[in-house]
Scaffold this motif. Structure first.
Motif, PDB file in Angstrom:
ATOM      1  N   HIS A 101       0.833  -1.369   0.040  1.00  0.00           N
ATOM      2  CA  HIS A 101      -0.003  -0.073   0.044  1.00  0.00           C
ATOM      3  C   HIS A 101       0.750   1.217   0.065  1.00  0.00           C
ATOM      4  O   HIS A 101       0.679   2.277  -0.663  1.00  0.00           O
ATOM      5  CB  HIS A 101      -0.822  -0.015   1.192  1.00  0.00           C
ATOM      6  CG  HIS A 101      -2.057  -0.779   1.121  1.00  0.00           C
ATOM      7  ND1 HIS A 101      -2.891  -0.800   0.183  1.00  0.00           N
ATOM      8  CD2 HIS A 101      -2.423  -2.166   1.765  1.00  0.00           C
ATOM      9  CE1 HIS A 101      -3.890  -1.641   0.170  1.00  0.00           C
ATOM     10  NE2 HIS A 101      -3.660  -2.599   1.235  1.00  0.00           N
ATOM     11  N   ARG A 102       1.883   1.086   0.645  1.00  0.00           N
ATOM     12  CA  ARG A 102       2.971   2.313   0.689  1.00  0.00           C
ATOM     13  C   ARG A 102       3.380   2.713  -0.623  1.00  0.00           C
ATOM     14  O   ARG A 102       3.371   3.750  -1.370  1.00  0.00           O
ATOM     15  CB  ARG A 102       4.236   2.074   1.508  1.00  0.00           C
ATOM     16  CG  ARG A 102       3.676   2.143   2.956  1.00  0.00           C
ATOM     17  CD  ARG A 102       4.972   2.494   4.118  1.00  0.00           C
ATOM     18  NE  ARG A 102       5.861   1.393   3.795  1.00  0.00           N
ATOM     19  CZ  ARG A 102       7.226   1.565   4.175  1.00  0.00           C
ATOM     20  NH1 ARG A 102       7.819   2.733   4.577  1.00  0.00           N
ATOM     21  NH2 ARG A 102       8.115   0.456   4.265  1.00  0.00           N
ATOM     22  N   TRP A 106       2.978   5.878  -3.126  1.00  0.00           N
ATOM     23  CA  TRP A 106       4.104   6.497  -3.725  1.00  0.00           C
ATOM     24  C   TRP A 106       3.861   6.793  -5.263  1.00  0.00           C
ATOM     25  O   TRP A 106       4.141   7.687  -5.804  1.00  0.00           O
ATOM     26  CB  TRP A 106       5.534   6.146  -3.475  1.00  0.00           C
ATOM     27  CG  TRP A 106       5.755   6.166  -2.005  1.00  0.00           C
ATOM     28  CD1 TRP A 106       5.557   6.710  -1.087  1.00  0.00           C
ATOM     29  CD2 TRP A 106       6.567   5.096  -1.380  1.00  0.00           C
ATOM     30  NE1 TRP A 106       5.720   6.619   0.218  1.00  0.00           N
ATOM     31  CE2 TRP A 106       6.651   5.512   0.215  1.00  0.00           C
ATOM     32  CE3 TRP A 106       7.208   3.665  -1.597  1.00  0.00           C
ATOM     33  CZ2 TRP A 106       7.163   4.540   1.222  1.00  0.00           C
ATOM     34  CZ3 TRP A 106       7.566   2.854  -0.573  1.00  0.00           C
ATOM     35  CH2 TRP A 106       7.499   3.397   0.770  1.00  0.00           C
ATOM     36  N   ALA A 107       3.483   5.686  -5.879  1.00  0.00           N
ATOM     37  CA  ALA A 107       3.142   5.565  -7.263  1.00  0.00           C
ATOM     38  C   ALA A 107       2.067   6.583  -7.596  1.00  0.00           C
ATOM     39  O   ALA A 107       2.182   7.244  -8.811  1.00  0.00           O
ATOM     40  CB  ALA A 107       2.749   4.415  -7.855  1.00  0.00           C
ATOM     41  N   ALA A 116       0.922   0.778 -10.625  1.00  0.00           N
ATOM     42  CA  ALA A 116       1.106  -0.122  -9.502  1.00  0.00           C
ATOM     43  C   ALA A 116       0.272  -1.141  -8.896  1.00  0.00           C
ATOM     44  O   ALA A 116       0.817  -2.410  -8.820  1.00  0.00           O
ATOM     45  CB  ALA A 116       1.513   1.089  -8.233  1.00  0.00           C
ATOM     46  N   LYS A 117      -1.141  -0.851  -8.790  1.00  0.00           N
ATOM     47  CA  LYS A 117      -2.028  -1.716  -8.520  1.00  0.00           C
ATOM     48  C   LYS A 117      -2.011  -2.788  -9.335  1.00  0.00           C
ATOM     49  O   LYS A 117      -2.101  -4.096  -9.042  1.00  0.00           O
ATOM     50  CB  LYS A 117      -3.323  -1.080  -8.393  1.00  0.00           C
ATOM     51  CG  LYS A 117      -4.592  -1.768  -7.758  1.00  0.00           C
ATOM     52  CD  LYS A 117      -4.205  -1.775  -6.291  1.00  0.00           C
ATOM     53  CE  LYS A 117      -5.639  -2.524  -5.587  1.00  0.00           C
ATOM     54  NZ  LYS A 117      -5.463  -2.407  -4.109  1.00  0.00           N
ATOM     55  N   SER A 118      -2.200  -2.654 -10.590  1.00  0.00           N
ATOM     56  CA  SER A 118      -2.316  -3.709 -11.486  1.00  0.00           C
ATOM     57  C   SER A 118      -0.939  -4.855 -11.464  1.00  0.00           C
ATOM     58  O   SER A 118      -1.042  -6.068 -11.547  1.00  0.00           O
ATOM     59  CB  SER A 118      -2.197  -3.423 -13.044  1.00  0.00           C
ATOM     60  OG  SER A 118      -3.245  -2.455 -13.194  1.00  0.00           O
ATOM     61  N   ALA A 119       0.161  -4.319 -11.263  1.00  0.00           N
ATOM     62  CA  ALA A 119       1.537  -4.779 -11.222  1.00  0.00           C
ATOM     63  C   ALA A 119       1.411  -5.810 -10.115  1.00  0.00           C
ATOM     64  O   ALA A 119       1.912  -6.721 -10.177  1.00  0.00           O
ATOM     65  CB  ALA A 119       2.648  -3.900 -11.373  1.00  0.00           C
ATOM     66  N   LEU A 120       1.071  -5.081  -8.830  1.00  0.00           N
ATOM     67  CA  LEU A 120       1.047  -5.653  -7.505  1.00  0.00           C
ATOM     68  C   LEU A 120       0.210  -6.989  -7.901  1.00  0.00           C
ATOM     69  O   LEU A 120       0.535  -7.990  -7.140  1.00  0.00           O
ATOM     70  CB  LEU A 120       0.536  -5.090  -6.534  1.00  0.00           C
ATOM     71  CG  LEU A 120       1.673  -3.982  -6.052  1.00  0.00           C
ATOM     72  CD1 LEU A 120       0.967  -2.804  -4.909  1.00  0.00           C
ATOM     73  CD2 LEU A 120       2.763  -4.617  -5.301  1.00  0.00           C
ATOM     74  N   LEU A 137       8.911  -5.641  -4.317  1.00  0.00           N
ATOM     75  CA  LEU A 137       8.286  -4.495  -4.384  1.00  0.00           C
ATOM     76  C   LEU A 137       9.233  -3.309  -5.083  1.00  0.00           C
ATOM     77  O   LEU A 137       8.518  -2.488  -6.035  1.00  0.00           O
ATOM     78  CB  LEU A 137       8.081  -3.686  -2.972  1.00  0.00           C
ATOM     79  CG  LEU A 137       6.889  -4.457  -2.336  1.00  0.00           C
ATOM     80  CD1 LEU A 137       6.736  -4.082  -0.752  1.00  0.00           C
ATOM     81  CD2 LEU A 137       5.611  -4.421  -3.114  1.00  0.00           C
ATOM     82  N   ALA A 138      10.561  -3.566  -4.897  1.00  0.00           N
ATOM     83  CA  ALA A 138      11.260  -2.530  -5.782  1.00  0.00           C
ATOM     84  C   ALA A 138      11.506  -2.926  -7.253  1.00  0.00           C
ATOM     85  O   ALA A 138      11.563  -2.052  -8.096  1.00  0.00           O
ATOM     86  CB  ALA A 138      12.851  -2.626  -5.035  1.00  0.00           C
ATOM     87  N   ASP A 139      11.235  -4.463  -7.614  1.00  0.00           N
ATOM     88  CA  ASP A 139      11.243  -4.600  -8.789  1.00  0.00           C
ATOM     89  C   ASP A 139      10.133  -4.100  -9.597  1.00  0.00           C
ATOM     90  O   ASP A 139      10.126  -3.894 -10.663  1.00  0.00           O
ATOM     91  CB  ASP A 139      11.252  -6.244  -8.924  1.00  0.00           C
ATOM     92  CG  ASP A 139      12.833  -6.944  -8.585  1.00  0.00           C
ATOM     93  OD1 ASP A 139      13.512  -6.280  -8.568  1.00  0.00           O
ATOM     94  OD2 ASP A 139      12.522  -8.320  -8.169  1.00  0.00           O
ATOM     95  N   ILE A 140       8.954  -4.149  -8.856  1.00  0.00           N
ATOM     96  CA  ILE A 140       7.684  -3.817  -9.422  1.00  0.00           C
ATOM     97  C   ILE A 140       7.725  -2.274  -9.680  1.00  0.00           C
ATOM     98  O   ILE A 140       7.200  -1.660 -10.814  1.00  0.00           O
ATOM     99  CB  ILE A 140       6.455  -4.055  -8.618  1.00  0.00           C
ATOM    100  CG1 ILE A 140       6.262  -5.617  -8.509  1.00  0.00           C
ATOM    101  CG2 ILE A 140       5.239  -3.429  -8.864  1.00  0.00           C
ATOM    102  CD1 ILE A 140       5.310  -5.898  -7.360  1.00  0.00           C
TER     103      ILE A 140
END
Length: 213
Positions: A101-102, A106-107, A116-120, A137-140
């Protein structure tokens, strides 16, 4: 334009189904009026920061193996009916989603919130990746063109953790007890995954009101 606030958790299967149905509607109406903003809600706010082995988590949450199988059997059927082939076997851990969620937050500051939501969700439901892990998360973040080094530094600290917790608490205070929850124009609340046809009807009704014949 009309604000569409969506309260959800990236590991929530009904949120995945709801987002898929909404995305299909938006694709069919590229001139849609929505400005979408994603808001945090942790299905498991008391989850250890390192997460849990998924089988143990499900059995504890639903009161045993049999109940967990029954609940997720219904979810799996709903996903298949929506044309979504989740890699259930690949999901071995249930993460704490605070850091996810953080990252979404930031995204959002960079106009990449939906990306970001889609990638997660893709990482969790289809790739079997642990989205509670800082390296994942850093990769995403890097994949959606955010600064990887900056993301790593932020994840190493507590930046915006209190913000996420406060927004989650605010949603609960407003009566949100499950996700996804959709709030249209800060006035109309839709709870649960809403099918594509319903979104198309809403958008068509809005268009008709804005451009009456």
């Amino acid at each position: 334009m009309l604000k569409l606030d969506i309260i959800s958790d990236p590991i929530c299967p009904w949120c995945l189904i709801g987002k898929t149905w909404l995305d299909r509607a938006l694709e069919q109406r590229p001139d849609h009026p929505f400005i979408i903003e994603w808001h945090p809600f942790q299905l498991n706010p008391d989850m250890p920061r390192e997460g849990m082995e998924r089988r143990a988590y499900l059995e504890a949450k639903f009161g045993g193996k049999k109940a967990a199988i029954e609940v997720y059997g219904r979810i799996e059927q709903a996903a298949k009916s929506a044309g979504i082939n989740v890699n259930w076997e690949g999901i071995t851990r249930t993460p704490n989603t605070l850091d996810a969620h953080r990252l979404i937050h930031w995204a959002g500051l960079e106009g990449r919130q939906t990306a970001a939501k889609s990638a997660l969700m893709r990482a969790y439901f289809f790739e079997g990746r642990d989205i509670g892990n800082a390296a994942v998360l850093a990769d995403i973040a890097e994949a959606i063109e955010m600064d990887r080094e900056m993301t790593e530094r932020l994840l190493a600290g507590d930046a915006d953790s209190d913000n996420i917790r406060a927004r989650d608490a605010h949603a609960r205070e407003r009566g949100v007890s499950g996700v996804p929850t959709f709030i249209l124009a800060n006035a109309h609340v839709l709870t649960g995954a809403q099918q594509t046809d319903m979104w198309l009807n809403i958008m068509d009704d809005l268009a008709e009101k804005q451009n009456p014949q």
